[in-house]
Design a protein around this motif. Structure first.
Motif, PDB file in Angstrom:
ATOM      1  N   TRP A  48      37.886  50.426  41.987  1.00 50.08           N
ATOM      2  CA  TRP A  48      38.570  49.128  41.953  1.00 50.08           C
ATOM      3  C   TRP A  48      37.540  48.019  42.150  1.00 50.08           C
ATOM      4  N   LEU A  49      37.451  47.128  41.162  1.00 45.86           N
ATOM      5  CA  LEU A  49      36.541  45.987  41.231  1.00 45.86           C
ATOM      6  C   LEU A  49      37.237  44.835  41.963  1.00 45.86           C
ATOM      7  N   PRO A  50      36.504  43.742  42.281  1.00 49.69           N
ATOM      8  CA  PRO A  50      37.076  42.700  43.147  1.00 49.69           C
ATOM      9  C   PRO A  50      38.451  42.181  42.738  1.00 49.69           C
ATOM     10  N   LEU A  51      38.653  41.865  41.458  1.00 47.91           N
ATOM     11  CA  LEU A  51      39.959  41.340  41.042  1.00 47.91           C
ATOM     12  C   LEU A  51      41.051  42.396  41.196  1.00 47.91           C
ATOM     13  N   GLY A  52      40.749  43.622  40.794  1.00 46.60           N
ATOM     14  CA  GLY A  52      41.727  44.694  40.921  1.00 46.60           C
ATOM     15  C   GLY A  52      42.076  44.987  42.361  1.00 46.60           C
TER      16      GLY A  52
END
Length: 567
Positions: A48-52
């Motif tokens: 999971w990347l920052p936005l997700g």
């Protein structure tokens, strides 16, 4: 959360993509990867990347708020679990190949938790000794693991996923019913806050065990569950859980059984064509093996056997189709010409309720090239057990009112169970009752797919341009876009700070050297509810506000825009 720093896209660890990933099959998989929310680490395993992670955290927050509101207490149990509790309940074997099993350096057996009924039961056994300690609701939000044979659809069907699982512990069945009702209402509030379209459907308990069970399903083309919805009443159910009453009929006028030559008719299609009758007049008999023993399954000739239902009925026993080798070892079973009237006690016979006592059929005569007509259930053969085993079709009658059912695909986003005393019995969970005698505790189990909810929302709300989040779950309240060079970037950053000071979460596209067209495309792909653009009229102090969902646009001064968004 409201006073979080402005997130600058020039510093954001996420790259948007113009093209869909080559392995992406469903909309949510395509868009969550393209918008920079997630990245594949391995088959069925996602980062999971920052936005997700912001979206995921917002869903967790909503779940926590509603669980706390019904008196739930949050704990965190390990994901690495010992074998013994799962062996005590039988689930070490029942879970089959989907259970991640491993050994430590000393040869001790462990598993990665798919669900935690056993461990929560042992926790309460350790902590609660008296009726005064109950009722209690415990929950956690934690990663779960299932060794999916074919991980697919991005985060919809992975090997590792985030789940909220809660468990209620009560002294009696009335208490369990109350805890179940509390969770059911909490789930409705959660999914309404998330903005999900959902249905509450009757369901089977499966490997979880217990009695009453309901699923919360989000209609979507990418869904792997099929549910039936009645357009006339409130009936809704997973097709695996639909059952019909047995309705015997009067067979007094049906002639005696008659064998008829039917050469080269080993299939329902060839038999119906040969006799000039509809397939619905014939009786199909499918042979399966249940833990090695042959069982015959009878359904009308125009219907298919739902093997998932057969497997659920016989669980935890292994179910497989018979093979050529099996037929070779049983000359009394003639392939293509099997009939229930000649099976005797050698083969167990289960049948769909449509094969009710008194119904007459054309079926195999247990002789090559021969069938029998006027074969009556209850007269010429006996059914050992009636089980709903046909594949439900669009238009099948509603079990409640008789109206034709409508079938649809859906994503399972929640599941609630009245477990009863299955786990308490296996692990001997008792407390001292009010009258000084031990009382066996009764349990409920309640799950929400937290990471799956992200994908379900994407499936239901996205449009042709990208993701469309509600404010409750979006990674930001406002996406400020600097559509120009240094002056526009400077204004965008200044406005972003004012919006942050006003209590909003702000994502600002301050990337230098990126064209306005790319920034607009990315803003629509990322899907923040409000897009504020510092563009061609920014020198006049005028901004453009766009609603991501409706596409409505409006020009406002800087002060008007800030006032509008922070009001």
């Amino acid at each position: 959360m409201a006073n979080a720093p402005v997130q600058r896209m020039s510093q954001l660890m996420a790259k948007t993509l113009r093209d869909d990933p080559a392995d992406a099959e469903v909309l949510s998989h395509k868009l969550l990867v393209r918008a920079g929310y997630v990245r594949r680490t391995a088959a069925g395993i996602w980062s999971w990347l920052p936005l997700g992670l912001k979206v995921l955290s917002n869903i967790e927050r909503i779940v926590r708020e509603e669980m706390d509101a019904i008196g739930g207490q949050e704990v965190l149990l390990p994901a690495l679990l010992p074998r013994e509790p799962y062996e005590a309940t039988g689930r070490w074997e029942e879970y089959g190949a989907e259970l991640f099993r491993l050994q430590d350096r000393k040869g001790g057996d462990y598993l990665l938790g798919p669900t935690h009924e056993e461990i929560f039961t042992l926790l309460v056994k350790d902590q609660a000794s008296s009726y005064k300690d109950l009722p209690v609701i415990l929950y956690q939000i934690q990663s779960k693991y299932r060794d999916e044979a074919r991980p697919r659809a991005g985060i919809l069907r992975g090997r590792e996923f985030l789940m909220k699982d809660s468990y209620s512990f009560d002294l009696d069945d009335d208490g369990l019913a109350h805890s179940y009702a509390l969770h059911r209402a909490a789930y409705q509030r959660i999914f309404e806050r998330l903005g999900l379209d959902y249905r509450i459907c009757a369901a089977t308990a499966g490997a979880m065990g217990g009695s009453k069970s309901e699923e919360f399903l989000a209609p979507a083309e990418a869904g792997e569950d099929t549910f039936a919805d009645c357009p006339n009443c409130d009936f809704a159910a997973n097709t695996e859980a639909i059952s019909y009453e047995l309705r015997p009929v009067d067979a007094s006028g049906v002639p005696a059984l008659e064998e008829i030559p039917t050469p080269d008719t080993p299939t329902i299609e060839t038999l119906a064509a040969h006799l000039g009758v509809p397939a619905s007049a014939t009786l199909k008999n499918l042979l399966v093996k249940v833990d090695g023993e042959i069982v015959a399954v009878g359904v009308p000739g125009d219907r298919e056997v739902d093997m998932d239902k057969v497997e659920v009925h016989f669980a935890p026993a292994a179910v497989e189709l018979v093979t050529e080798t099996d037929f070779a070892g049983r000359p009394d079973l003639v392939r293509g010409y099997v009939g229930p009237q000649g099976l005797g006690e050698k083969v167990k016979y289960i049948a769909d309720p449509r094969i009710a006592p008194g119904t007459g059929w054309i079926t195999g005569a247990n002789k090559a090239g021969t069938h029998a007509r006027n074969v009556v259930s209850g007269r010429d053969f006996e059914v050992d057990e009636f089980v709903d085993v046909v594949v439900v079709q669009d238009g099948d009658p509603c079990p409640k009112c008789g109206t034709g059912l409508k079938l649809d695909r859906a994503i399972e986003i929640g599941h609630i169970f009245q477990l009863g005393r299955k786990y308490a019995d296996a692990l001997k969970l008792d407390v001292l009752g009010q009258h000084g005698k031990p009382v066996r505790v009764t349990m409920g189990s309640y799950g929400i797919g937290v990471s799956r909810a992200v994908a379900a929302l994407a499936e239901q709300t996205a449009d042709e341009k990208g993701l469309v989040w509600s404010r409750e779950v979006a990674p930001a309240d406002v996406h400020v876009v600097a559509a120009g060079k240094a002056p526009q970037i400077e204004l965008a950053l200044e406005v972003s700070e004012k919006l942050r000071a006003g209590g909003l979460r702000v994502l600002v596209d301050d990337r230098a050297g990126v064209s306005p067209g790319v920034k607009f495309t990315d803003a629509e792909l990322i899907g923040v509810p409000q897009i504020l653009i510092a563009g061609r009229r920014s020198g006049e102090g005028v901004l453009e506000l766009k609603d991501r969902k409706t596409g409505e646009r409006e020009e406002l001064t800087v002060d008007e825009a800030i006032a509008r968004l922070t009001s």
